[in-house]
Enzyme design. Structure first.
Site, PDB file in Angstrom:
ATOM      1  CB  CYS A 181      -5.746   2.693  21.502  1.00 19.33           C
ATOM      2  SG  CYS A 181      -5.134   1.728  20.088  1.00 19.33           S
TER       3      CYS A 181
ATOM      4  N   GLY B 116     -16.597   3.196 -15.870  1.00 23.33           N
ATOM      5  CA  GLY B 116     -15.299   2.585 -15.681  1.00 23.33           C
ATOM      6  C   GLY B 116     -15.260   1.440 -14.697  1.00 23.33           C
TER       7      GLY B 116
ATOM      8  CG  HIS C 197     -14.127  -0.604  -2.379  1.00 21.81           C
ATOM      9  ND1 HIS C 197     -14.058  -0.947  -3.719  1.00 21.81           N
ATOM     10  CD2 HIS C 197     -15.190  -1.273  -1.874  1.00 21.81           C
ATOM     11  CE1 HIS C 197     -15.053  -1.790  -4.000  1.00 21.81           C
ATOM     12  NE2 HIS C 197     -15.742  -2.001  -2.907  1.00 21.81           N
TER      13      HIS C 197
ATOM     14  CG  ASN D 124     -11.608   4.371  -8.631  1.00 20.82           C
ATOM     15  OD1 ASN D 124     -11.667   3.164  -8.889  1.00 20.82           O
ATOM     16  ND2 ASN D 124     -11.847   5.302  -9.536  1.00 20.82           N
TER      17      ASN D 124
ATOM     18  CE1 TYR E  90      -4.220  -1.351  -0.380  1.00 21.68           C
ATOM     19  CE2 TYR E  90      -3.236  -3.102   0.932  1.00 21.68           C
ATOM     20  CZ  TYR E  90      -4.247  -2.645   0.094  1.00 21.68           C
ATOM     21  OH  TYR E  90      -5.257  -3.486  -0.272  1.00 21.68           O
TER      22      TYR E  90
ATOM     23  CB  SER F  19     -15.853  -5.217 -14.360  1.00 17.73           C
ATOM     24  OG  SER F  19     -15.980  -5.537 -12.983  1.00 17.73           O
TER      25      SER F  19
ATOM     26  CG  LEU G 262     -11.926   1.138 -22.082  1.00 13.98           C
ATOM     27  CD1 LEU G 262     -10.663   0.457 -21.578  1.00 13.98           C
ATOM     28  CD2 LEU G 262     -11.678   1.819 -23.417  1.00 13.98           C
TER      29      LEU G 262
END
Length: 233
Positions: A136, A172, A106, A89, A53, A174, A199
């Site tokens: 914490c 954009g 997400h 995204n 990440y 699926s 696309l």
């Protein structure tokens, strides 16, 4: 037509240089997703997860919004009704382009999350397994990202805005990963018109009233121009 809800996926940011799961030579291909994008992987090897990440965060910070991001921010600014972006995204390119009515389902690469107490704070450029939670004081820092097997953020709010939409637009993405893939069906049940910009058309024909094929950086600005012109803007 007043309320527009737009779902965006990786295809919106791909032209800014941010890869997708399906890229054959991108960052994702160098890592096992079970090891870097699951809670179990983080438990086994938090250092590897942070490495992955950190690389994604660096890529995002080096990227710039493209014409699709800019056009969607313009639509929010100039449309006479409500425009809400729901994005899969984890980059911040929509924000940097000027979008403000935005839901990150997400999570975000620019956020840090304590796995112990749930506290959230802005992520540094690079994170590591020894970072302490500012709330914490435990070394349980993880990226504020929804991993495989976890529930996306703000789903109640997302379902609410979709249920009130007059127009639902998928850009954009699926359309194969749930629960995001089910939002178009929720919109249709609520009586919204539906548009897909991608696309390639979804492999589930009949879900969209209009399908626009093309690269996001060209197709989205053209669609936004048409929408604003229809309102005399």
């Amino acid at each position: 037509m007043e309320r527009i809800v737009i779902l965006t996926g990786a295809g919106v940011s791909a032209e800014s240089g941010l890869g997708t799961f399906r890229d054959t030579d991108g960052l994702w291909t160098r890592y096992d997703l079970e090891e870097v994008a699951t809670p179990e992987g983080f438990t086994r090897n938090p250092g590897l997860v942070h490495e992955f990440y950190n690389a994604r965060r660096a890529n995002t910070l080096a990227a710039t919004p493209n014409a699709a991001h800019v056009a969607l921010a313009r639509l929010e600014r100039d449309w006479p009704g409500e425009v809400v972006l729901v994005t899969q995204n984890v980059d911040d390119l929509h924000e940097r382009a000027g979008s403000t009515a935005l839901i990150h389902m997400h999570g975000v690469l620019t956020g840090a999350l304590c796995a112990a107490c749930g506290h959230r704070w802005p992520a540094p450029r690079a994170m590591n397994m020894s970072d302490l939670c500012p709330s914490c004081d435990r070394a349980a820092t993880r990226p504020d990202i929804v991993w495989f097997g976890e529930m996306p953020y703000q789903m109640d709010r997302i379902y609410d805005v979709v249920a009130r939409a007059d127009l639902f637009v998928s850009i954009g993405t699926s359309g194969e990963v749930y629960p995001a893939a089910g939002l178009v069906e929720e919109a249709r049940m609520a009586g919204a018109e539906t548009v897909e910009i991608n696309l390639e058309p979804t492999r589930r024909p009949g879900l969209f009233d209009e399908v626009i094929a093309g690269q996001a950086s060209r197709a989205v600005p053209a669609w936004v121009e048409r929408m604003i012109a229809s309102k005399g803007g």
